[in-house]
Scaffold this motif. Structure first.
Motif: not given
Length: 363
Positions: A91, A94, A98, A101-102, A111, A113-114, A313
């Motif tokens: 977190t 991420a 920004k 990619k996670f 977040q 992008n997770v 995400g």
């Protein structure tokens, strides 16, 4: 890259576009239950999709953040955190990176992008609980959880519901290894708990405890059976469903007279092979089944989404309907699960998927 980040090039050329970094929870990638299963899924994705996979095994949760951040600094296309202990590091990174990619397996990040891949574990444990309730020989079964947290409570709740569905009069004994992440990597404590549960009459013990579960498995294999004379007051043998299953030589020697075999139920991956004692799947196996929490499927899906450009995400929930959960059936335990029970389990799965049966997930 620092020495504590191990490079593993699984497949693909040096020019491969997708690089995946994977950070593990307590237990590391050699944990055959949770981390190891997720690792296998990422390996499979890397091989099939021609990606590059790198991994990082933190010594403790505090090391997750610097390891994950290093992946982000080096421009990795996807960074995967395995387990809830990696969530703070994922977190925080991420939020800072920004455009990276996670994926977070078995926990949730806020977040955007997770991709948070979580499971409705209660649906899978409902199935193995039903198996335990139908096949228990004493009417008492055990549950050994790792860390005493809501995530593992979902396992316990589903298991209890399954046992109750199959055997309303059966009793479930539940204990937890501890209250910190170390509870997932303490097989000695889990083995001690298994002994205490056996003393209360438990003949089947389900371990939802990560690497600690190995202690339960070893205890069951070493103990082999329950003897009528050792059962506690108020507990007796109520059935003998495994009487026709061929027994291995050491079992026959150790378990004479009025006895019944002990079994464990594993979690996350198919660990049925760990119940084998004589390298012969045809003889009695001490793994009754395993609850398949397909964290390998979650890891594969995350890598695949990045490779195919479909990554988004948010929360992805995996249950029976999505193929994220099941019970294990293979040559090691097929003699233990009769056809009638298999048909009942298929009917239960359909009922859960259709919504006819709603398995609770909280105590």
């Amino acid at each position: 890259m620092k020495p504590w980040i191990a490079l593993l090039v699984l497949c693909g050329l040096a020019s491969a576009q997708v690089r995946v970094g994977m950070a593990f929870d307590t237990g590391g990638k050699n944990d055959p239950t949770f981390n190891g299963v997720a690792y296998a899924g990422a390996q499979r994705a890397a091989q099939q999709l021609k990606a590059l996979l790198y991994d990082f095994e933190p010594g403790d949760p505090s090391q997750v953040l610097p390891g994950v951040r290093k992946f982000a600094e080096e421009g990795f296309d996807l960074i995967i955190g395995v387990g809830f202990a990696t969530e703070p590091g994922i977190t925080a990174t991420a939020k800072e990176f920004k455009d990276t990619k996670f994926a977070l397996i078995d926990s949730v990040s806020d977040q955007p992008n997770v991709q948070s891949l979580v499971f409705r574990e209660n649906e899978g444990t409902f199935l193995v609980g039903y198996i335990a309730g139908r096949l228990t020989q004493t009417g008492v079964v055990g549950f050994v959880g790792g860390m005493d947290i809501p995530l593992i409570h979902k396992f316990e709740v589903g298991y209890r519901e399954g046992v109750k569905k199959a055997c309303p009069t059966c009793r479930v004994i539940a204990n937890y290894v501890g209250n910190t992440p170390a509870a997932f990597n303490d097989p000695a404590k889990a083995k001690e708990i298994a002994g205490l549960q056996k003393a209360q009459g438990a003949d089947i013990i389900y371990a939802a405890a990560g690497a600690s579960g190995l202690g339960v498995f070893n205890y069951v294999k070493e103990t082999r059976c329950l003897k009528a004379g050792d059962l506690p007051r108020g507990v007796r043998f109520i059935r003998d469903p495994f009487r026709t299953v061929p027994k291995y030589a050491a079992y026959t020697q150790a378990c004479t007279g009025n006895t019944r075999p002990m079994f464990f139920i594993g979690g996350d991956g198919n660990l049925n092979f760990l119940g084998d004692t004589d390298s012969n799947p045809q003889t009695l196996n001490h793994a009754l089944t395993c609850m398949l929490k397909k964290v390998d499927v979650a890891a594969f899906r995350a890598v695949e989404a990045v490779v195919k450009g479909t990554f988004k995400g948010g929360i992805v929930s995996l249950g029976l309907k999505e193929g994220g959960l099941d019970f294990a059936l293979d040559p090691f335990n097929q003699a233990l699960i009769p056809d009638t029970l298999r048909r009942e389990l298929e009917a239960l799965k359909k009922a859960v998927i259709s919504g006819q049966i709603k398995v609770p997930d909280t105590r």
